[in-house]
Design a protein around this motif. Structure first.
Motif, PDB file in Angstrom:
ATOM      1  N   VAL A   1       0.956  -1.252  -0.002  1.00  0.00           N
ATOM      2  CA  VAL A   1       0.719   0.053  -0.122  1.00  0.00           C
ATOM      3  C   VAL A   1       0.953   1.749  -0.180  1.00  0.00           C
ATOM      4  O   VAL A   1       0.625   2.273  -0.581  1.00  0.00           O
ATOM      5  N   ALA A   2       1.894   1.077   0.451  1.00  0.00           N
ATOM      6  CA  ALA A   2       3.303   2.074   0.885  1.00  0.00           C
ATOM      7  C   ALA A   2       3.640   2.247  -0.952  1.00  0.00           C
ATOM      8  O   ALA A   2       3.500   4.010  -1.302  1.00  0.00           O
ATOM      9  N   TRP A   3       3.463   1.175  -1.248  1.00  0.00           N
ATOM     10  CA  TRP A   3       4.238   1.722  -3.382  1.00  0.00           C
ATOM     11  C   TRP A   3       3.260   2.709  -3.230  1.00  0.00           C
ATOM     12  O   TRP A   3       3.416   3.382  -4.422  1.00  0.00           O
ATOM     13  N   ILE A   4       1.424   1.925  -3.824  1.00  0.00           N
ATOM     14  CA  ILE A   4       0.541   3.099  -4.199  1.00  0.00           C
ATOM     15  C   ILE A   4       0.617   4.017  -3.660  1.00  0.00           C
ATOM     16  O   ILE A   4       0.476   5.036  -5.100  1.00  0.00           O
ATOM     17  N   ILE A   5       1.148   4.575  -2.279  1.00  0.00           N
ATOM     18  CA  ILE A   5       1.011   5.684  -2.327  1.00  0.00           C
ATOM     19  C   ILE A   5       2.251   6.191  -2.889  1.00  0.00           C
ATOM     20  O   ILE A   5       1.454   7.533  -3.610  1.00  0.00           O
ATOM     21  N   LYS A   6       3.513   6.155  -2.978  1.00  0.00           N
ATOM     22  CA  LYS A   6       4.381   6.684  -3.543  1.00  0.00           C
ATOM     23  C   LYS A   6       4.134   7.022  -5.377  1.00  0.00           C
ATOM     24  O   LYS A   6       4.751   7.932  -5.556  1.00  0.00           O
ATOM     25  N   VAL A   7       3.841   6.027  -5.929  1.00  0.00           N
ATOM     26  CA  VAL A   7       3.291   6.188  -7.537  1.00  0.00           C
ATOM     27  C   VAL A   7       2.618   7.203  -7.452  1.00  0.00           C
ATOM     28  O   VAL A   7       2.275   8.086  -8.364  1.00  0.00           O
ATOM     29  N   GLN A   8       1.365   7.563  -6.345  1.00  0.00           N
ATOM     30  CA  GLN A   8       0.177   8.480  -6.411  1.00  0.00           C
ATOM     31  C   GLN A   8       0.533   9.249  -6.193  1.00  0.00           C
ATOM     32  O   GLN A   8       0.598  10.408  -7.158  1.00  0.00           O
ATOM     33  N   LYS A   9       1.686  10.213  -5.573  1.00  0.00           N
ATOM     34  CA  LYS A   9       2.040  10.766  -5.260  1.00  0.00           C
ATOM     35  C   LYS A   9       2.902  11.675  -6.098  1.00  0.00           C
ATOM     36  O   LYS A   9       2.805  12.848  -6.952  1.00  0.00           O
ATOM     37  N   TYR A  10       3.965  10.611  -7.056  1.00  0.00           N
ATOM     38  CA  TYR A  10       4.842  10.562  -7.796  1.00  0.00           C
ATOM     39  C   TYR A  10       3.565  11.033  -9.457  1.00  0.00           C
ATOM     40  O   TYR A  10       4.426  12.265  -9.328  1.00  0.00           O
ATOM     41  N   TYR A  11       2.769  11.036  -9.656  1.00  0.00           N
ATOM     42  CA  TYR A  11       1.678  11.094 -10.569  1.00  0.00           C
ATOM     43  C   TYR A  11       1.229  11.943 -10.391  1.00  0.00           C
ATOM     44  O   TYR A  11       0.236  12.889 -11.527  1.00  0.00           O
ATOM     45  N   ALA A  12       0.739  12.623  -8.967  1.00  0.00           N
ATOM     46  CA  ALA A  12      -0.045  13.368  -8.736  1.00  0.00           C
ATOM     47  C   ALA A  12      -1.871  13.629  -9.024  1.00  0.00           C
ATOM     48  O   ALA A  12      -2.414  13.797  -9.334  1.00  0.00           O
ATOM     49  N   PHE A  13      -2.088  11.485  -8.205  1.00  0.00           N
ATOM     50  CA  PHE A  13      -3.249  11.240  -8.406  1.00  0.00           C
ATOM     51  C   PHE A  13      -4.712  11.337  -7.783  1.00  0.00           C
ATOM     52  O   PHE A  13      -3.719  12.020  -6.660  1.00  0.00           O
ATOM     53  N   GLN A  14      -5.273  11.472  -7.962  1.00  0.00           N
ATOM     54  CA  GLN A  14      -6.327  11.888  -7.244  1.00  0.00           C
ATOM     55  C   GLN A  14      -6.078  11.737  -5.964  1.00  0.00           C
ATOM     56  O   GLN A  14      -5.751   9.847  -6.498  1.00  0.00           O
ATOM     57  N   PRO A  15      -7.152  11.187  -5.136  1.00  0.00           N
ATOM     58  CA  PRO A  15      -6.889  10.461  -3.874  1.00  0.00           C
ATOM     59  C   PRO A  15      -8.016   9.533  -3.667  1.00  0.00           C
ATOM     60  O   PRO A  15      -7.648   8.056  -3.276  1.00  0.00           O
ATOM     61  N   LEU A  16      -9.090   9.577  -4.550  1.00  0.00           N
ATOM     62  CA  LEU A  16      -9.553   8.329  -4.763  1.00  0.00           C
ATOM     63  C   LEU A  16      -9.392   7.338  -5.158  1.00  0.00           C
ATOM     64  O   LEU A  16     -10.119   5.979  -5.306  1.00  0.00           O
ATOM     65  N   THR A  17      -7.917   7.605  -6.213  1.00  0.00           N
ATOM     66  CA  THR A  17      -7.547   6.587  -7.221  1.00  0.00           C
ATOM     67  C   THR A  17      -6.708   5.261  -5.782  1.00  0.00           C
ATOM     68  O   THR A  17      -6.708   5.139  -6.194  1.00  0.00           O
ATOM     69  N   THR A  18      -6.430   6.029  -5.242  1.00  0.00           N
ATOM     70  CA  THR A  18      -4.998   5.663  -4.601  1.00  0.00           C
ATOM     71  C   THR A  18      -6.605   4.807  -3.289  1.00  0.00           C
ATOM     72  O   THR A  18      -6.209   3.624  -2.711  1.00  0.00           O
ATOM     73  N   TYR A  19      -7.553   5.095  -2.863  1.00  0.00           N
ATOM     74  CA  TYR A  19      -8.309   4.675  -2.619  1.00  0.00           C
ATOM     75  C   TYR A  19      -8.873   3.051  -3.737  1.00  0.00           C
ATOM     76  O   TYR A  19      -9.116   2.160  -2.767  1.00  0.00           O
TER      77      TYR A  19
END
Length: 323
Positions: A74-92
């Protein structure tokens, strides 16, 4: 006639304007509830009613996957989300697909690569659901990905995830409730933006904790809004008891438990003050002290032979005056 693998991928890689599979779902996953119904109260009540389809006992996922391993992916998913500035809903959604898949099907334990492949596939599906621009599958594997998979293998895993989830990518998330609950606390709207933004931060910071799998999205949303509101002096008095009047179907006991868990995690994650460093004193052993007693007595006797005169000069008893 058998269906070829390329035919399956044609459905998987459908365009953004397609309404046959993803188009209708992406609208339902939106956190903008104002456009769903003229009566926001009925919309929220309907979402809470639909949570009956929410998979209960999600904590059984940890029977196969321990909490620390889950937190790592899950931490890796969050890192990619921050890297590409994805929406928070994408992470969820990525984490939701990850947990729901493992709740229904187990993966072989082979050096961890199946879990890495699953996390990439779930993140790719969630990005296709919510993001306007989705990076290529090879570029999606950044931020310390342990293994780089070929796109065709990720696409096969995506198709497996879709089948296991029965193509049900619509998921009620805590983000669906944040604006509504924030307006209940602050009807004037003065601090609504701060409360919702702070609540989103709390949700993303706690998404690695497997303990929150026991709580429904509405419960997590209510607890995070309480935590965010309590950070403001004007709303420090707001408790879970106030949530009883927000909407029907909320469970106050569950909200209390979720709120306490969040507060405990916040306290544990706060940086602790460094301990005060006391000056180090040289402690001499008794033997060394006794052996050096003669030196100390001789030096003291020598010091007593010097006496200060009234004019600021020193004179030894056995010598003359010295400066």
């Amino acid at each position: 006639m058998s269906i070829s693998y390329s035919d399956c991928l044609s459905d998987l890689l459908c365009g953004e304007d397609s309404n046959s599979i993803f188009g209708e779902v992406s609208v339902e996953c939106s956190s903008d509830l104002d456009s769903q119904s003229p009566d926001i109260e009925e919309s929220i009540a309907g979402l809470i009613e639909d949570e009956r389809d929410f998979v209960e006992n999600f904590h059984s996922t940890t029977e196969y996957l321990d909490a620390s391993t889950r937190a790592e992916y899950v931490a890796w998913i969050i890192k990619v989300q921050k890297y590409y500035a994805f929406q928070p809903l994408t992470t969820y959604l990525s984490v939701n697909y990850f947990d729901r898949f493992l709740h229904s099907r187990r993966l072989p334990k082979t050096n961890g690569w199946p879990l890495q492949l699953l996390s990439v596939a779930c993140l790719s599906l969630a990005a296709k659901m919510e993001e306007v621009l989705v990076p290529p599958l090879l570029n999606l594997q950044v931020e310390g990905a342990k293994i780089i998979f070929e796109p065709r293998n990720i696409q096969r895993m995506e198709l497996l995830v879709l089948r296991v989830l029965d193509w049900r990518l619509r998921t009620i998330s805590p983000f669906n409730y944040l604006n509504f609950f924030a307006n209940k606390i602050d009807p004037t709207g003065t601090y609504t933006m701060f409360i919702t933004s702070r609540a989103i931060e709390i949700i993303l910071s706690n998404i690695q904790e497997a303990s929150f799998l026991d709580y429904r999205p509405s419960c997590i949303a209510a607890a995070t809004i309480l935590c965010a509101a309590n950070d403001l002096p004007n709303f420090s008095f707001v408790t879970a008891q106030n949530a009883d009047s927000w909407c029907g179907g909320l469970h106050i006991d569950k909200i209390n438990g979720c709120y306490r868990l969040m507060r405990q995690i916040v306290m544990n994650n706060r940086p602790r003050k460094p301990p005060k460093v006391l000056p180090h004193f040289l402690v001499m052993p008794r033997t060394s002290m006794s052996s050096d007693s003669s030196l100390s007595s001789s030096s003291s006797s020598f010091s007593y032979k010097r006496r200060k005169l009234n004019n600021g000069l020193w004179m030894d008893d056995d010598k003359g005056c010295s400066n």
